[in-house]
Structures are given as structure tokens and as C-alpha cells.
Design a protein around this motif. Structure first.
Motif, PDB file in Angstrom:
ATOM      1  N   ALA A 232      32.251  45.111  37.651  1.00 49.13           N
ATOM      2  CA  ALA A 232      32.724  45.712  36.431  1.00 49.13           C
ATOM      3  C   ALA A 232      33.410  46.181  36.033  1.00 49.13           C
ATOM      4  CB  ALA A 232      31.180  46.117  35.567  1.00 49.13           C
ATOM      5  N   VAL A 233      33.956  47.457  36.922  1.00 50.05           N
ATOM      6  CA  VAL A 233      35.294  48.025  36.549  1.00 50.05           C
ATOM      7  C   VAL A 233      36.603  46.903  36.583  1.00 50.05           C
ATOM      8  CG1 VAL A 233      36.897  50.013  37.586  1.00 50.05           C
ATOM      9  CG2 VAL A 233      34.026  50.175  36.972  1.00 50.05           C
ATOM     10  N   LEU A 234      36.049  46.178  37.669  1.00 50.71           N
ATOM     11  CA  LEU A 234      37.648  45.569  38.273  1.00 50.71           C
ATOM     12  C   LEU A 234      37.796  44.797  37.121  1.00 50.71           C
ATOM     13  CD1 LEU A 234      37.639  44.923  41.591  1.00 50.71           C
ATOM     14  CD2 LEU A 234      39.084  46.768  40.501  1.00 50.71           C
ATOM     15  N   ASP A 235      36.441  43.824  36.811  1.00 49.07           N
ATOM     16  CA  ASP A 235      36.945  43.192  35.112  1.00 49.07           C
ATOM     17  C   ASP A 235      36.768  43.054  34.018  1.00 49.07           C
ATOM     18  OD1 ASP A 235      35.474  41.331  37.168  1.00 49.07           O
ATOM     19  OD2 ASP A 235      33.234  41.315  36.517  1.00 49.07           O
ATOM     20  N   SER A 236      36.551  44.816  34.042  1.00 49.38           N
ATOM     21  CA  SER A 236      37.463  45.348  32.755  1.00 49.38           C
ATOM     22  C   SER A 236      38.883  46.147  32.373  1.00 49.38           C
ATOM     23  CB  SER A 236      36.648  46.713  32.369  1.00 49.38           C
ATOM     24  OG  SER A 236      35.559  46.974  32.145  1.00 49.38           O
ATOM     25  N   CYS A 237      39.200  46.834  33.899  1.00 44.44           N
ATOM     26  CA  CYS A 237      41.075  46.258  34.102  1.00 44.44           C
ATOM     27  C   CYS A 237      41.602  45.070  33.496  1.00 44.44           C
ATOM     28  CB  CYS A 237      41.117  46.694  35.559  1.00 44.44           C
ATOM     29  SG  CYS A 237      40.641  48.400  36.191  1.00 44.44           S
ATOM     30  N   ARG A 238      40.915  44.038  33.939  1.00 41.57           N
ATOM     31  CA  ARG A 238      41.926  42.539  34.341  1.00 41.57           C
ATOM     32  C   ARG A 238      41.520  42.461  32.684  1.00 41.57           C
ATOM     33  NH1 ARG A 238      38.544  41.182  38.851  1.00 41.57           N
ATOM     34  NH2 ARG A 238      39.668  41.681  40.659  1.00 41.57           N
ATOM     35  N   ALA A 239      40.518  42.518  31.913  1.00 43.51           N
ATOM     36  CA  ALA A 239      40.429  41.722  31.221  1.00 43.51           C
ATOM     37  C   ALA A 239      41.178  42.980  30.011  1.00 43.51           C
ATOM     38  CB  ALA A 239      39.038  42.362  30.331  1.00 43.51           C
ATOM     39  N   GLN A 240      41.445  43.800  30.436  1.00 48.92           N
ATOM     40  CA  GLN A 240      42.443  44.723  29.224  1.00 48.92           C
ATOM     41  C   GLN A 240      43.965  44.231  30.142  1.00 48.92           C
ATOM     42  OE1 GLN A 240      41.732  45.927  26.417  1.00 48.92           O
ATOM     43  NE2 GLN A 240      39.664  45.165  26.749  1.00 48.92           N
ATOM     44  N   LYS A 241      44.171  44.132  31.165  1.00 42.28           N
ATOM     45  CA  LYS A 241      45.569  43.506  31.286  1.00 42.28           C
ATOM     46  C   LYS A 241      46.156  45.003  32.374  1.00 42.28           C
ATOM     47  CE  LYS A 241      46.323  39.060  28.920  1.00 42.28           C
ATOM     48  NZ  LYS A 241      45.097  39.045  28.733  1.00 42.28           N
ATOM     49  N   VAL A 242      45.263  45.889  32.554  1.00 43.06           N
ATOM     50  CA  VAL A 242      45.977  47.161  33.223  1.00 43.06           C
ATOM     51  C   VAL A 242      45.267  46.700  35.291  1.00 43.06           C
ATOM     52  CG1 VAL A 242      45.702  48.381  31.274  1.00 43.06           C
ATOM     53  CG2 VAL A 242      43.492  48.202  32.915  1.00 43.06           C
ATOM     54  N   THR A 243      46.704  46.863  36.042  1.00 42.65           N
ATOM     55  CA  THR A 243      46.133  47.649  37.186  1.00 42.65           C
ATOM     56  C   THR A 243      45.250  48.756  37.495  1.00 42.65           C
ATOM     57  OG1 THR A 243      47.972  46.922  37.488  1.00 42.65           O
ATOM     58  CG2 THR A 243      47.138  47.246  39.238  1.00 42.65           C
ATOM     59  N   GLY A 244      44.088  48.686  37.740  1.00 44.21           N
ATOM     60  CA  GLY A 244      43.126  49.580  38.450  1.00 44.21           C
ATOM     61  C   GLY A 244      42.894  49.795  39.830  1.00 44.21           C
ATOM     62  N   ALA A 245      43.213  51.322  40.105  1.00 40.75           N
ATOM     63  CA  ALA A 245      42.991  51.819  41.171  1.00 40.75           C
ATOM     64  C   ALA A 245      41.677  52.732  41.518  1.00 40.75           C
ATOM     65  CB  ALA A 245      44.080  52.509  41.471  1.00 40.75           C
ATOM     66  N   GLY A 246      41.034  53.759  41.912  1.00 41.47           N
ATOM     67  CA  GLY A 246      39.930  54.371  41.771  1.00 41.47           C
ATOM     68  C   GLY A 246      39.437  54.150  43.136  1.00 41.47           C
TER      69      GLY A 246
ATOM     70  N   ALA B  85      30.450  42.938  51.962  1.00 40.30           N
ATOM     71  CA  ALA B  85      30.466  43.298  50.229  1.00 40.30           C
ATOM     72  C   ALA B  85      32.095  43.569  49.703  1.00 40.30           C
ATOM     73  CB  ALA B  85      29.475  44.612  49.835  1.00 40.30           C
ATOM     74  N   ASN B  86      32.586  44.063  50.104  1.00 41.72           N
ATOM     75  CA  ASN B  86      34.390  43.962  49.724  1.00 41.72           C
ATOM     76  C   ASN B  86      34.261  42.849  49.428  1.00 41.72           C
ATOM     77  OD1 ASN B  86      34.016  46.718  49.575  1.00 41.72           O
ATOM     78  ND2 ASN B  86      34.635  47.156  52.111  1.00 41.72           N
ATOM     79  N   ALA B  87      34.560  41.739  50.691  1.00 39.38           N
ATOM     80  CA  ALA B  87      35.227  40.758  50.051  1.00 39.38           C
ATOM     81  C   ALA B  87      35.150  39.707  48.781  1.00 39.38           C
ATOM     82  CB  ALA B  87      34.156  39.471  51.450  1.00 39.38           C
ATOM     83  N   ILE B  88      33.276  40.378  48.304  1.00 39.71           N
ATOM     84  CA  ILE B  88      33.385  39.322  47.009  1.00 39.71           C
ATOM     85  C   ILE B  88      34.549  39.942  46.179  1.00 39.71           C
ATOM     86  CG2 ILE B  88      31.424  39.413  45.696  1.00 39.71           C
ATOM     87  CD1 ILE B  88      29.287  39.633  47.650  1.00 39.71           C
ATOM     88  N   LEU B  89      34.618  40.983  45.992  1.00 42.71           N
ATOM     89  CA  LEU B  89      35.260  41.524  45.259  1.00 42.71           C
ATOM     90  C   LEU B  89      37.252  41.600  45.323  1.00 42.71           C
ATOM     91  CD1 LEU B  89      34.006  45.353  45.071  1.00 42.71           C
ATOM     92  CD2 LEU B  89      33.334  43.048  43.588  1.00 42.71           C
ATOM     93  N   ALA B  90      37.498  41.040  46.094  1.00 43.84           N
ATOM     94  CA  ALA B  90      38.960  40.581  47.089  1.00 43.84           C
ATOM     95  C   ALA B  90      39.354  39.368  46.303  1.00 43.84           C
ATOM     96  CB  ALA B  90      38.809  40.613  48.148  1.00 43.84           C
TER      97      ALA B  90
END
Lengths: 443, 521
Positions: free
Chosen positions: A132-146, B124-129
Motif C-alpha cells: 500500500a505504501v509503494l502504491d501510494s508513492c507511485r500514485a503520487q509520482k514520487v520515489t519511495g524508500a523506507g 513475499a518480496n517478489a510480489i512487490l518487485a
């Protein structure tokens, strides 16, 4: 994870071996832990893993000669070896002039910082929340690290003089850095809790993304002295140097910011704004801490600054004995709050004519231990405030600023609601002046 | 203290030893055939399980570490601490995503269980890759490598080490020095690497780390100053404590801290500065060492240490400094803390230019990173600080090459009208893209009309990496080259600590901003 009986049994086994080998006093401590983490960058998971480990340390004395060894093996042979090695080192060491006998039986409070949900991390649930975090980053057109991490640990200790203690703790942390594709905006936000179900992952991500978007295209300003509003993260980034200065021995030996002329200290002096309290409290509801200090003393509330006055220093067991007083029951955490009702950040901004809003600091280092002058840089969100409104993002700045001066009686204008940022609970602060010495090109 | 030799210890403690069979700590740790066989068995079990469960690649590190730390102050020993840690960490690649699991239970069953955990995590990570990891080619290597040392520090009697530190303290305690603290730390890493590609590498590395600090106080005024001598750790044995002139350094540090207490404050402004290797190594570390890490440039460290002002496409195009500036990445350098035979994914140690004739030309890479900048071989920068840590890109030794002709320190001072000579480590701080930095020094002296002058205090220099190296107009010659290094370089999440060295001669930088840190309260 070792339960109380098994953990204490291991400690007692080492104690028995140490006694048989000739130790006259001994302390054995143990930490059994599992850490799990997932690291994000470039809007994906880059690494993820878990590590199980145990550390067992034996500290022994033979004729006040001290030896200490640590292993990460709890087999019967390893425990025997651990004790014997510690005794061997002790026999070869000179007398420890600062020896203090180990603690006897003591009563400790309950450990409040443990949650089964954190200890039994659900990998699928973590993957879903990070997705969900990564989806939010993509939707807001930012590059996320965490970075998402959980830790569960059991700690135990036993001494030759009869002290026995065992505590469990958990912790979950999550932080996000979002960067805009043009490389001109960056935002960071973090949170932590002992109970993973109370770690607000979506909120952390949203805050970081918003900071990235609103910090784009920063404008340069001249370095100099400016009024500032420090968000709680920025306060947490600076406060560690202040808390570290409360060591009584350093102050009394004349090599601390709290040393004074003629061999005295600044205990009892009104060095800080009269609204400021700084204290440690294991029972703090926002940040419960282990009910024990790192020396094994049962933890209790300890006031360091009260109403801006230095009320106590930290006394170790050795230094307390030298000074014929009790060792202090802390600190085990640090809570900075106000004697007055808190001022929300929005109100702080409204009340500011011109100045800077600071998200966080980076690479903070102590420049001068005499005055607690620190240097470092702003990072991941810096804005110019004018006539009570946030006007525009500005380029990062390097500061050189004394923490003592920052919290001085006439420099603190407003104090916010304290937020948990372990090991601190700190508020936002509005300060009359803060010294910046150069501009940074870094985003 | 009356020294007790090991032989005497065994004699005097004989009755007790007989009763409890105390093994010698040093001897108990020595590698033996049984342990080696067990280690290989565990590694094979983990790799076979990973392959069976679908890993396209797997590697494992079965590592044993031992450390010793002795701390003293003035004429007393504060602590003697020894530790050992043994375990394994397995890394697997499944559908282009990494998984990792580690355990301190070095047994085949635990290894198979950890392999399965790592596979679950990778799936689990591959899904997010969004991008599959591919690895640069590497040779299959089966070998043994040991770092260079003459005296195993763990074989040196404890009383010898304690006597060294107490003599060091006594030497540093010249009149008006109030406190001295000193430490000796030793590390012994015994590493076993195995990969699904057939590599099997045994390595042993020994490090020796002496350090001390002097403090002078004025109880009447409440003032005090400290002069630390740190960051001289090396990949070397105990001969380092015996061969290097530590006691001359200690006496000098004692006199220096007394002088510092009454030194005049620096006048802020612009100065030409000559930076000694004892401080320049840190400037190299922060401004070049970290900015040329490819993982930073690609954003992998964005949430922690930060990114870099150098972009992934900048190699061969970006001017880093004047054309006399040459910086090399080098994991083969004698005594270097980051020197090794093979990195933690089995790539042979390399030496290559990062900056050549002032131009940025190449990156620090691993097998995962090299293909991302079009390279088919890694420079060998993968490292983990423990068996329990995920291996990731870490800095090699990064060193500034000396001038080809002999240039002395006096030569560097010669045409400086108003300058400062910066010696030893002070406070360092640099931004998250490695542009803006501020460095202090342990001892800073004026240079006036080409001559070294009085000590000043409260000075720090600030600059911007490209401006700083563009202002470098002279570099010392081969005889002025020294190797310094840091035993505690932090990076990553979870945080890992690396050891890395930087060799350099002194160098001169023109028109640099110097601030008075005591005037900013």
C-alpha cells in the motif's frame, strides 16, 4: 524466545561455573532476540530478512580483579567455557579500583513495552501494508524508500549476590523517504511503537509524500540567524547531546557543559526556559520503558530539568558510592515537555512573522562539549514562513548552534505536544533564534 | 601492577585449572578440522535446501568473530572485555527478489530451516518487485586467504597489552594534563563463504586498533580541552603496537592539549589550508568515499545515509577536482581496514580509479550493481559486518595518490601567506548528497608567510565537495603518504559498521571558509 525460567537457568548455570572456577563475585546477563526487517528503495523492496541471536555475558571478579566475556552460544559446553574464560581474564587483570559489589535481590516493576502482535510478526500482513505504501508513492509520482523493522527480545540477569531479573520487550519502527522525480523535493517521516498494531504505516507514508511534494523547487536564502519552528523529529535529532551531558562524574571532574568555575557544577541553575521539563519515567504511557537501568537499578521517575532548572545529574553506582549518595534510578527514556498547555504547530506558524519550519536534521555532531555547540544540516523539508503562513520551500542549510542557547530562558517562544520518537518523547519548539552558517545544495 | 606471564598464571592457578579444565581463551578459538568440516556441512545443507525450494542463486556466510577490548584511564584499567560470535546468514534470490535469514545455531537442521525462511521472505518480496535482480558474472573460486600479520594479538599476554596502555597514559600525562583515556581493540574474523555457483572461500582477517585521548581542565575558569588520537586502526597484528612510535605521539598529544587550553581563538574568514593526512583521510572518506557509492546514487540509501551529488550517468563526464587529484578504490592495499582477499559474495579484491586526473571515472560496485551501469564485472564491494547482517555495498579503501615528484610539507607551506595547518580528527559533518561539509581538527596552527605559527582553537573549515577539490593546487610527494582509517563507518538499515582506510599525503586547498565555532552560540 526464552521464557523467564529458562533464561534465569542459563544465567544461574554460568554463575555456578564461575563460582566453581574461583569467582568471588559475578554477574551474568543474557539477551535473546529476533529481528525482522524489510527495506524499500526505488519503489520496491530491496532487501529483507531476519536474524535470530543470543548474547550471554559473564562479568566476574576474583580479588576485585575483573574479567568479562560474551558468547552467542547457550550450549552446556559454551556456558562452562564462558565462565572459565571470564575468570581467566580476571586473574590476569589488575585490581579494578572502581569495583562495586553486584546487586542483591531487588523488586522491579512490570515490563510494559511488549506486544505479542509485534513478537509474532505476520509476514503477509507486512507485505500488504508495504504494498500500500509503494502504491501510494507511485500514485503520487514520487520515489519511495523506507525501512520497516521489528524486534522482540528477552533480557535476563543474575548476580552472585542474589539479584534476578527478566524482561521482554518488542519494538516496531517504520520510516519513509519520498523523493520527487525531478530531484528537487524530498520528505521524511517516521514512527515507532512497541505494538505493531499501533504503528500507523499509512500515516507515516502520507506525511513523507506530502513533505516531498511541498518541498519541490526550494529557493536559496542567506545563512544567518533566523527564528525557527522545529518539528518533533528535528528536536529529537538534537536532544541526544543534551541528555548525554547529565553525567555527574564528567560535570564534577570539570569536563562537561555542566561544569562551573571554581570546581563547581551548574546544578540548581536556571539554565533553560522556565517552562521546560526534562525527565525520565519508565511508566510514561506514550513511551513505556524497561523498569530497570543499564546498571540493574529499579527504574523510577528521574527529573533532570524542572522549570528550566537543572535538578539532577545521573549518578552511576560507582560515582554515587564515591559521593556517598544513591545511584540514580534512570534515565531509561527522555521526556521533554512544558509546564504550560501545549501550543499546536499551526498556532506556532500563525504567530511567526518570518522564520523557518524545519522537518529534521542530519549528520548532527557535537562541535564543542563546553557549550554543546552542534553542527549539522536541515534535510527532507525546510520552508520559509512569512506573516503567519508557510510561503515557500527553501534550500537546506548548515547550522552551528548551542543546545544550551537554543533552550535558553529567552529563546523558547512556544512548546508543542510531545510526540513519541523513541527513546525520546519531544514536542515541536518555536525558537527566537537559530544560527545557520552556510547553504547546502543537497536535496 | 605485578605482571603475570601466561606460564606463571598456569602455574599459580594450577589447582583450580585441574579442577575445572579451563581452556586457554586464545587456543579454544583456533580453527580446527572438525569445525571446518561442520561449517562446510552446514553451508551445503543450506544451499541444497535453497535450490530445492526454488532459489535461482544462493550464498551463505558462516562466520566466527572474536574481539578483545581493553580500556584504561590514567593509571588504572577500566575493563577487559572479550567476545565471540558465531553463526550463519543465507541469502537467496527467488524470482529476482532477495530473501535473507540468519541464525546462531550452526547446525544442518537450523541451516535448512533458515534457507526455507529466506525463501519465504524472498517470495513475499517478489510480489512487490518491479525490477528483477540480475547478477554480474563472477568466477568460481575455491581458496584460502589470510591477512598479513606477524603477531596474533590474541596470543599476546594480557599483561603486555595492559602495560602498553598504562605506559602510554603515563607518557601522555605531562604537567597540566588532567585525564588520559586509552583503548586497545583487536578483531579476528574467520569467514567461510559458499555459493550455489560452487565458490568455497575461507578467509581470516586480524585488525589492531589503539586509540587514546588527553584532556586538560582549568578548574578555576571551568574551561577544558581534549585532544583525541584515533582512527589509526589497521589490518595488522600486535606488531603495530610495538613498531609504531605510540609513546612519541602520546607525549605530543599531552603537550598539545595543554597548549590548546590557552590557544587564541581563530579569526573567522578565508584561508589557504594545508590538511595533514590525519585529517584529510576523513575529508576523502566523506566527500569522495561516500559520493562514489553506486547504491547511493541509485537511491538505495535514500531513507538513511542519503543519495549522491554524482548521477549514475556521470562516469567519465563529471569533473571532480583539479587534474592533480587521483583517487583509487583499493581492496588490496597493505594494512587497509577494507582490504580483503575476496568480498562477501566471492569477488576477488580489486584496485581501480574512481577519480583520474580530476575526472570522476568509475563507481564502487557489487554483482547486483555493476550491470545497472553497463558493467559486466563487480569491483568487489559487497560486505556484511556480521553473519547476521544482510551483505550490501560498502566502501573499499579510497586513497588519494601522492604527487609523482617529492613534495614536502614545507613545500606546501612555502607560498601560503595566511593559512592554517589542520592536523587530526575534529568534528565532521556532511550533507546527505555529499556536497556541503564542515570539518574540525584536533590541532590547528597558523601558517604565516610560509612558516608554521601559533596554535588556534575553535576553528572548523566549511566547503562544498566539487569546490573543495577544485581548490586543491598541491599534493605531497610519495614520502609524505600515510594510511589512516576509521573503525566505525555506519551505513544501512539495519545499521552496519564497516572498517575502512584512506591513504593520502598532505594537500593544500586555496581560499577555504573557516568559522569560529565558539562564536555561534
Amino acid at each position: 524466545m526464552l521464557n523467564r525460567d529458562d533464561a534465569i537457568k542459563i544465567c544461574e548455570t554460568v554463575l555456578a561455573h564461575a563460582k566453581a572456577a574461583g569467582a568471588e563475585d559475578a554477574s551474568v546477563s543474557l539477551s535473546d532476540s529476533v529481528e525482522s526487517h524489510a527495506r524499500l528503495a526505488d519503489n520496491r523492496v530491496t532487501t529483507s530478512g531476519r536474524a535470530d541471536d543470543i548474547d550471554i555475558t559473564a562479568t566476574v571478579w576474583v580479588g576485585k580483579r575483573r574479567g568479562a566475556t560474551t558468547v552467542n552460544d547457550s550450549s552446556a559446553a559454551a556456558l562452562q567455557q564462558l565462565a572459565n574464560d571470564a575468570v581467566q581474564i580476571a586473574r590476569l587483570s589488575p585490581v579494578q579500583r572502581e569495583y562495586v559489589p553486584t546487586l542483591g535481590p531487588l523488586q522491579y516493576g512490570d515490563d510494559r513495552g511488549y506486544a505479542a502482535a509485534t513478537a509474532n510478526l505476520d509476514l503477509a500482513a507486512r507485505a500488504k501494508s508495504l504494498q500500500a505504501v509503494l502504491d501510494s508513492c507511485r500514485a503520487q509520482k514520487v520515489t519511495g524508500a523506507g525501512f520497516h523493522t521489528t524486534r522482540v527480545s528477552a533480557t535476563a540477569a543474575a548476580t552472585a549476590n542474589g539479584n534476578r531479573r527478566y524482561f521482554r520487550s518488542t519494538r516496531a519502527d517504520f520510516s519513509v523517504t519520498a523523493r520527487t522525480p525531478d530531484g528537487t523535493g524530498s520528505g521524511y517521516f517516521s514512527g515507532d511503537h512497541f505494538d505493531i498494531s499501533r504503528l500507523d504505516v499509512p500515516h507515516i507514508a502520507t506525511q513523507a509524500i506530502n513533505k516531498a511534494i511541498t518541498s519541490r523547487q526550494p529557493q536559496p536564502i542567506e545563512p544567518g540567524n533566523y527564528p525557527v519552528i522545529l518539528e518533533p523529529q528535528a528536536v529529537a535529532d538534537l536532544i541526544g547531546t543534551l541528555t548525554g551531558a547529565f553525567d555527574a562524574r564528567s560535570a564534577e571532574e570539570g569536563r562537561s557543559a555542566f561544569s562551573a568555575r571554581d570546581g563547581k557544577t551548574r546544578l540548581g541553575e536556571q539554565m533553560f526556559n522556565d517552562r521546560i521539563n526534562l525527565y525520565s519515567d519508565p511508566a510514561n504511557p506514550v513511551l513505556p520503558a524497561a523498569p530497570v537501568t543499564d546498571e540493574g537499578i529499579p527504574a523510577a521517575r528521574l527529573s533532570l530539568i524542572k522549570g528550566g532548572v537543572i535538578e539532577n545529574f545521573r549518578y552511576t553506582r560507582y560515582w554515587a558510592e564515591q559521593k556517598k549518595r544513591d545511584a540514580t534510578p534512570g534515565p531509561v527514556n527522555y521526556i521533554l515537555d512544558s509546564t504550560q498547555p501545549p501550543t499546536p504547530i499551526d498556532e506556532m506558524i500563525k504567530g511567526m512573522q518570518r522564520g523557518l519550519l524545519i522537518s529534521r536534521f542530519w549528520y548532527v555532531r557535537l562541535v564543542d562539549p563546553r557549550t554543546l555547540v552542534l553542527t549539522g544540516l536541515t534535510r527532507d523539508g525546510l520552508w520559509w514562513i512569512e506573516n503567519g503562513q508557510v510561503k515557500n520551500p527553501v534550500r537546506n542549510l548548515r547550522f552551528n548552534q548551542s543546545v544550551l542557547g537554543m533552550l535558553a530562558p529567552r529563546n523558547v517562544e512556544a512548546i508543542g505536544t510531545p510526540q513519541r520518537l523513541a527513546p525520546y518523547v519531544v514536542p515541536a519548539l518555536r525558537l527566537g533564534s537559530f544560527t545557520f552558517t552556510s547553504v547546502s545544495d543537497a536535496i | 601492577m605485578s605482571p603475570v606471564s601466561r606460564r606463571e598464571f598456569v602455574f599459580t592457578g594450577g589447582a583450580l585449572i585441574a579442577a575445572t579444565c579451563i581452556p586457554e581463551w586464545a587456543e579454544a578459538f583456533q580453527p580446527n578440522a572438525s569445525d571446518d568440516a561442520r561449517r562446510a556441512e552446514v553451508a551445503d545443507a543450506a544451499l541444497q535446501q535453497a535450490a530445492k525450494l526454488g532459489a535461482s542463486y544462493a550464498d551463505i556466510r558462516v562466520n566466527r568473530y572474536r574481539r578483545e577490548s581493553i580500556s584504561t584511564r590514567e593509571q588504572q584499567v577500566q575493563s577487559v572485555q572479550r567476545s565471540t560470535s558465531y553463526g550463519f546468514g543465507i541469502r537467496v534470490l527467488v524470482n529476482g527478489a532477495w530473501g535473507f535469514a540468519a541464525s546462531n545455531v550452526v547446525e544442518p537442521g537450523a541451516a535448512r530451516a533458515a534457507a526455507a525462511q529466506a525463501i519465504d521472505i524472498a517470495r513475499a518480496n517478489a510480489i512487490l518487485a518491479t525490477r528483477k535482480v540480475t547478477l554480474a558474472d563472477a568466477d568460481k573460486v575455491v581458496t584460502t586467504w589470510t591477512s598479513s600479520f606477524k603477531k596474533d594479538p590474541f596470543e599476546v599476554p594480557l599483561e603486555t597489552k595492559i602495560a602498553f596502555l598504562l605506559k602510554l597514559n603515563q607518557t601522555a600525562l605531562v604537567p597540566r594534563v588532567s585525564f588520559v583515556t586509552s583503548q586497545l581493540q583487536f578483531a579476528d574474523e574467520q569467514k567461510y563463504f559458499a555459493s550455489s555457483e560452487g565458490s568455497r572461500i575461507v578467509q581470516r582477517l586480524i585488525r589492531t586498533y589503539p586509540q587514546f585521548a588527553t584532556t586538560s581542565t582549568n578548574r578555576d575558569s571551568g574551561d577544558f580541552q581534549t585532544r583525541a588520537v584515533v582512527d589509526r586502526a589497521k589490518l595488522i597484528g600486535y606488531e603495530y603496537a610495538e613498531d609504531y612510535p605510540w609513546f612519541a605521539d602520546a607525549e605530543e598529544a599531552g603537550h598539545a592539549v595543554v597548549e590548546k587550553l590557552t590557544a587564541k581563538a581563530v579569526e573567522p574568514g578565508r584561508y589557504d589550508i594545508v590538511v595533514d593526512p590525519s585529517q584529510l583521510f576523513l575529508a576523502i572518506h566523506e566527500s569522495c568515499g561516500h559520493s562514489t557509492e553506486l547504491d547511493r546514487s541509485l537511491g538505495y540509501e535514500a531513507n538513511s545515509a542519503g543519495t549522491s551529488f554524482i548521477k549514475p550517468t556521470d562516469a567519465g563526464k563529471l569533473r571532480f577536482g583539479t587534474d592533480i587529484v587521483n583517487l583509487v578504490g583499493d581492496r588490496t592495499q597493505e594494512g587497509g581496514l577494507a582490504t580483503t582477499g575476496y568480498d562477501d559474495e566471492g569477488v576477488k579484491a580489486d584496485r581501480w580509479h574512481l577519480v583520474k586526473d580530476g575526472m570522476f571515472v568509475d563507481w564502487q560496485t557489487t554483482r547486483e550493481l555493476a550491470p545497472l551501469v553497463g558493467q559486466n564485472r563487480s569491483h568487489g564491494c559487497l560486505h556484511c559486518d556480521s553473519w547476521s547482517s544482510v551483505p550490501f555495498p560498502r566502501m573499499p579503501n579510497v586513497s588519494l595518490q601522492p604527487a609523482t615528484k617529492e613534495v614536502s610539507l614545507t613545500d606546501l607551506f612555502a607560498d601560503v601567506k595566511r593559512g592554517l595547518y589542520v592536523v587530526g580528527r575534529g568534528v565532521s559533518s556532511i550533507d546527505q548528497q555529499r556536497y556541503n561539509f564542515q570539518f574540525g581538527g584536533a590541532v590547528i596552527r597558523e601558517i604565516r608567510d610560509g612558516k608554521l605559527g601559533a596554535m588556534v582553537k575553535d576553528a572548523a573549515y566549511q566547503s562544498r565537495t566539487p569546490d573543495f577539490w577544485a581548490s586543491c593546487d598541491a599534493i605531497g610527494g610519495p614520502s609524505t603518504y600515510r594510511l589512516w582509517g576509521t573503525a566505525a563507518d555506519g551505513k544501512g538499515e539495519p545499521g552496519q559498521t564497516n572498517q575502512v582506510s584512506h591513504g593520502c599525503p598532505p594537500a593544500r586547498f586555496r581560499n577555504i571558509t573557516v568559522i569560529n565555532t565558539a562564536a555561534v552560540l
